[in-house]
Scaffold this motif. Structure first.
Motif, PDB file in Angstrom:
ATOM      1  N   SER A 182     -12.398 -10.078  54.121  1.00  0.00           N
ATOM      2  CA  SER A 182     -10.963 -10.294  53.919  1.00  0.00           C
ATOM      3  C   SER A 182     -10.601 -10.424  52.447  1.00  0.00           C
ATOM      4  CB  SER A 182     -10.508 -11.553  54.671  1.00  0.00           C
ATOM      5  OG  SER A 182     -10.738 -11.416  56.058  1.00  0.00           O
ATOM      6  N   HIS A 183     -11.491 -11.051  51.672  1.00  0.00           N
ATOM      7  CA  HIS A 183     -11.180 -11.317  50.266  1.00  0.00           C
ATOM      8  C   HIS A 183     -11.927 -10.409  49.292  1.00  0.00           C
ATOM      9  CE1 HIS A 183      -8.763 -14.996  50.887  1.00  0.00           C
ATOM     10  NE2 HIS A 183      -9.536 -15.159  51.958  1.00  0.00           N
ATOM     11  N   GLU A 184     -12.723  -9.477  49.848  1.00  0.00           N
ATOM     12  CA  GLU A 184     -13.442  -8.505  49.016  1.00  0.00           C
ATOM     13  C   GLU A 184     -14.282  -9.213  47.946  1.00  0.00           C
ATOM     14  OE1 GLU A 184     -10.747  -4.580  49.012  1.00  0.00           O
ATOM     15  OE2 GLU A 184      -9.847  -6.226  47.867  1.00  0.00           O
ATOM     16  N   ARG A 185     -15.153 -10.084  48.431  1.00  0.00           N
ATOM     17  CA  ARG A 185     -15.974 -10.871  47.523  1.00  0.00           C
ATOM     18  C   ARG A 185     -17.461 -10.718  47.859  1.00  0.00           C
ATOM     19  NH1 ARG A 185     -12.299 -16.268  48.135  1.00  0.00           N
ATOM     20  NH2 ARG A 185     -10.783 -15.849  46.485  1.00  0.00           N
ATOM     21  N   THR A 186     -18.288 -11.102  46.908  1.00  0.00           N
ATOM     22  CA  THR A 186     -19.730 -11.209  47.117  1.00  0.00           C
ATOM     23  C   THR A 186     -20.063 -12.660  47.433  1.00  0.00           C
ATOM     24  OG1 THR A 186     -20.252  -9.375  45.623  1.00  0.00           O
ATOM     25  CG2 THR A 186     -21.995 -10.991  46.030  1.00  0.00           C
ATOM     26  N   TYR A 187     -20.743 -12.855  48.554  1.00  0.00           N
ATOM     27  CA  TYR A 187     -21.131 -14.208  48.947  1.00  0.00           C
ATOM     28  C   TYR A 187     -22.639 -14.380  48.817  1.00  0.00           C
ATOM     29  CZ  TYR A 187     -16.826 -16.329  50.677  1.00  0.00           C
ATOM     30  OH  TYR A 187     -15.593 -16.912  50.759  1.00  0.00           O
ATOM     31  N   ILE A 188     -23.043 -15.453  48.186  1.00  0.00           N
ATOM     32  CA  ILE A 188     -24.450 -15.834  48.107  1.00  0.00           C
ATOM     33  C   ILE A 188     -24.668 -16.970  49.093  1.00  0.00           C
ATOM     34  CG2 ILE A 188     -26.256 -16.865  46.676  1.00  0.00           C
ATOM     35  CD1 ILE A 188     -23.482 -14.801  45.122  1.00  0.00           C
ATOM     36  N   VAL A 189     -25.614 -16.805  50.001  1.00  0.00           N
ATOM     37  CA  VAL A 189     -25.898 -17.811  51.018  1.00  0.00           C
ATOM     38  C   VAL A 189     -27.305 -18.346  50.785  1.00  0.00           C
ATOM     39  CG1 VAL A 189     -26.057 -18.324  53.477  1.00  0.00           C
ATOM     40  CG2 VAL A 189     -24.398 -16.623  52.664  1.00  0.00           C
ATOM     41  N   GLU A 190     -27.407 -19.626  50.471  1.00  0.00           N
ATOM     42  CA  GLU A 190     -28.715 -20.254  50.264  1.00  0.00           C
ATOM     43  C   GLU A 190     -29.180 -20.884  51.565  1.00  0.00           C
ATOM     44  OE1 GLU A 190     -30.470 -24.197  48.111  1.00  0.00           O
ATOM     45  OE2 GLU A 190     -29.131 -22.966  46.866  1.00  0.00           O
ATOM     46  N   VAL A 191     -30.408 -20.533  51.974  1.00  0.00           N
ATOM     47  CA  VAL A 191     -30.954 -21.041  53.227  1.00  0.00           C
ATOM     48  C   VAL A 191     -32.199 -21.876  52.955  1.00  0.00           C
ATOM     49  CG1 VAL A 191     -30.043 -19.070  54.496  1.00  0.00           C
ATOM     50  CG2 VAL A 191     -32.402 -18.995  53.652  1.00  0.00           C
ATOM     51  N   ILE A 229     -25.617 -11.817  49.967  1.00  0.00           N
ATOM     52  CA  ILE A 229     -26.942 -11.967  49.367  1.00  0.00           C
ATOM     53  C   ILE A 229     -27.548 -13.263  49.889  1.00  0.00           C
ATOM     54  CG2 ILE A 229     -28.226 -12.297  47.215  1.00  0.00           C
ATOM     55  CD1 ILE A 229     -26.007 -10.685  45.821  1.00  0.00           C
ATOM     56  N   ILE A 230     -28.761 -13.177  50.470  1.00  0.00           N
ATOM     57  CA  ILE A 230     -29.442 -14.341  51.024  1.00  0.00           C
ATOM     58  C   ILE A 230     -30.482 -14.828  50.030  1.00  0.00           C
ATOM     59  CG2 ILE A 230     -30.701 -15.293  52.984  1.00  0.00           C
ATOM     60  CD1 ILE A 230     -27.975 -14.154  53.714  1.00  0.00           C
ATOM     61  N   VAL A 231     -30.457 -16.114  49.730  1.00  0.00           N
ATOM     62  CA  VAL A 231     -31.398 -16.705  48.774  1.00  0.00           C
ATOM     63  C   VAL A 231     -32.174 -17.818  49.473  1.00  0.00           C
ATOM     64  CG1 VAL A 231     -31.662 -17.929  46.586  1.00  0.00           C
ATOM     65  CG2 VAL A 231     -29.865 -16.206  46.843  1.00  0.00           C
ATOM     66  N   ALA A 232     -33.487 -17.693  49.526  1.00  0.00           N
ATOM     67  CA  ALA A 232     -34.322 -18.770  50.050  1.00  0.00           C
ATOM     68  C   ALA A 232     -34.382 -19.891  49.024  1.00  0.00           C
ATOM     69  CB  ALA A 232     -35.728 -18.248  50.348  1.00  0.00           C
ATOM     70  N   GLU A 233     -34.354 -21.134  49.490  1.00  0.00           N
ATOM     71  CA  GLU A 233     -34.307 -22.265  48.560  1.00  0.00           C
ATOM     72  C   GLU A 233     -35.527 -22.310  47.643  1.00  0.00           C
ATOM     73  OE1 GLU A 233     -34.279 -26.022  50.530  1.00  0.00           O
ATOM     74  OE2 GLU A 233     -35.957 -25.546  51.849  1.00  0.00           O
ATOM     75  N   GLY A 234     -36.650 -21.725  48.071  1.00  0.00           N
ATOM     76  CA  GLY A 234     -37.838 -21.700  47.229  1.00  0.00           C
ATOM     77  C   GLY A 234     -37.710 -20.808  46.016  1.00  0.00           C
ATOM     78  N   GLY A 274     -34.833 -20.648  44.149  1.00  0.00           N
ATOM     79  CA  GLY A 274     -34.014 -21.371  43.174  1.00  0.00           C
ATOM     80  C   GLY A 274     -32.635 -21.641  43.725  1.00  0.00           C
ATOM     81  N   SER A 275     -31.740 -22.044  42.863  1.00  0.00           N
ATOM     82  CA  SER A 275     -30.390 -22.424  43.274  1.00  0.00           C
ATOM     83  C   SER A 275     -29.515 -21.205  43.523  1.00  0.00           C
ATOM     84  CB  SER A 275     -29.756 -23.297  42.189  1.00  0.00           C
ATOM     85  OG  SER A 275     -28.379 -23.450  42.398  1.00  0.00           O
ATOM     86  N   GLY A 276     -28.892 -21.176  44.701  1.00  0.00           N
ATOM     87  CA  GLY A 276     -27.943 -20.107  44.998  1.00  0.00           C
ATOM     88  C   GLY A 276     -26.747 -20.165  44.067  1.00  0.00           C
ATOM     89  N   VAL A 277     -26.375 -21.370  43.638  1.00  0.00           N
ATOM     90  CA  VAL A 277     -25.253 -21.527  42.709  1.00  0.00           C
ATOM     91  C   VAL A 277     -25.569 -20.856  41.382  1.00  0.00           C
ATOM     92  CG1 VAL A 277     -23.865 -23.193  41.423  1.00  0.00           C
ATOM     93  CG2 VAL A 277     -24.487 -23.658  43.811  1.00  0.00           C
ATOM     94  N   ASP A 278     -26.775 -21.061  40.877  1.00  0.00           N
ATOM     95  CA  ASP A 278     -27.173 -20.448  39.603  1.00  0.00           C
ATOM     96  C   ASP A 278     -27.204 -18.923  39.717  1.00  0.00           C
ATOM     97  OD1 ASP A 278     -27.413 -22.929  38.458  1.00  0.00           O
ATOM     98  OD2 ASP A 278     -29.590 -23.044  38.723  1.00  0.00           O
ATOM     99  N   ILE A 279     -27.738 -18.422  40.814  1.00  0.00           N
ATOM    100  CA  ILE A 279     -27.815 -16.973  40.999  1.00  0.00           C
ATOM    101  C   ILE A 279     -26.418 -16.376  41.123  1.00  0.00           C
ATOM    102  CG2 ILE A 279     -28.572 -15.173  42.610  1.00  0.00           C
ATOM    103  CD1 ILE A 279     -31.048 -16.961  43.136  1.00  0.00           C
TER     104      ILE A 279
END
Length: 319
Positions: A159-168, A218-223, A225-230
């Motif tokens: 809806s907002h045409e954005r890139t989402y980073i999801v940290e799991v 984009i999926i980021v495993a917590e191992g 690093g920080s999804g916020v930093d990426i």
């Protein structure tokens, strides 16, 4: 073997209750008394025991968490704490113990076996990071929880045409990220077991943007690093609007999937069989759909690795 005990230790995982139920009812099927230990190894040291009959585990197979509660005990890591735990078990007339938990819990279980007390482990952790077993209890549920969340995030991303980073979650293992990323068509998956190049991720995003793609996951495993930093680095390099979601402990909760309920039931029952057969210093594992016992030493000597062929496939399909 007349009386056995069961405890849950470390991080909770959906399906632990199903495993407790299986231990209790399989034990009673064989004429054993079953004792529950509350709050893991802390409960062993404090003597927090409760008898468990057939009715005590009724209506829990579908519940997340653990009815025996869980804890991490620093005292149990000491020889004094371990000696007190064994003494309490023997004073209670317990002949064998089932420990449901992850790697740290299993190392504690092995300490008990080394002190002469028969102990068997059942792998319960959402991280799926225990070598020697194809799956751990709770992993499938956690992946399905992540998938549901990503599906909802993708609606907003579109809806907002954005890139989402999801940290799991996953600690030092990338299995949750890999499975959920492949299942949900993530554009990039970052796991600790594989190197990643931020420029490659950016090129993938820009390539999709040129062909009209207006959102990405984009999926980021917590191992890793920080999804916020990426997310911040990607925005700095591309100028694209990014948002970061850290799913956190929501992944540990919830009603277990059918797969986890069945796996936990099979594993819990097998643990009782191993104790009755005189086995000890073993964990229960599922290997090619067979439920087997694996020596702790063998499991500890191996390093868990995710399926890297799946990782390569995820990259190909997200082109």
């Amino acid at each position: 073997m007349n009386r056995i005990a069961v405890l849950t230790s470390g991080g909770d995982a959906p399906g632990m209750n199903a495993a407790i139920r299986a231990v209790v009812r399989k034990g009673h099927h064989h004429g054993l008394e079953v004792i529950g230990v509350r709050r893991g190894y802390t409960g062993l040291i404090q003597g927090d025991f409760t008898p468990m009959d057939l009715g005590s585990v009724g209506d829990i197979i579908h519940r997340g968490g653990t009815v025996l509660y869980s804890d991490r005990s620093s005292l149990f890591k000491t020889p004094e704490g371990q000696a007190r735990a064994v003494e309490n078990l023997k004073n209670e007339g317990i002949d064998g113990l089932v420990v449901i938990g992850g790697d740290g819990s299993f190392r504690g279980a092995q300490k008990l076996t080394q002190q002469g007390f028969p102990t068997v482990g059942v792998p319960g952790t959402i991280d799926n990071d225990i070598a020697g077993t194809d799956y751990t209890i709770g992993f499938d549920t956690a992946v399905n929880t992540v998938i549901k969340c990503i599906d909802q995030i993708r609606d907003t991303a579109t809806s907002h045409e954005r890139t989402y980073i999801v940290e799991v979650m996953g600690r030092d293992a990338g299995d949750i990220a890999l499975w959920s990323g492949l299942a949900d068509g993530a554009e990039s998956i970052l796991i600790p077991e594989a190197p990643h190049n931020l420029d490659d991720i950016v090129q993938r995003l820009e390539r999709g943007n040129r062909r009209g793609k207006r959102h990405s996951i984009i999926i980021v495993a917590e191992g890793v690093g920080s999804g916020v930093d990426i997310g911040r680095q990607i925005k700095d390099k591309t100028g694209m609007e990014t948002r970061v979601t850290v799913l956190g402990h929501i992944q540990r909760g919830g009603s277990p999937t059918a797969f986890d309920r069945v796996l936990a039931s099979r594993m819990g029952a097998k643990a009782v069989d191993l104790l009755i057969d005189g086995e000890k210093d073993q964990m229960v594992a599922i290997c090619k759909n067979a439920i087997v016992g694996v020596d702790f030493d063998k499991a500890f000597s191996m390093k868990h690795q995710p399926d890297m062929a799946m990782y390569d496939l995820a990259g190909i399909l997200a082109i």
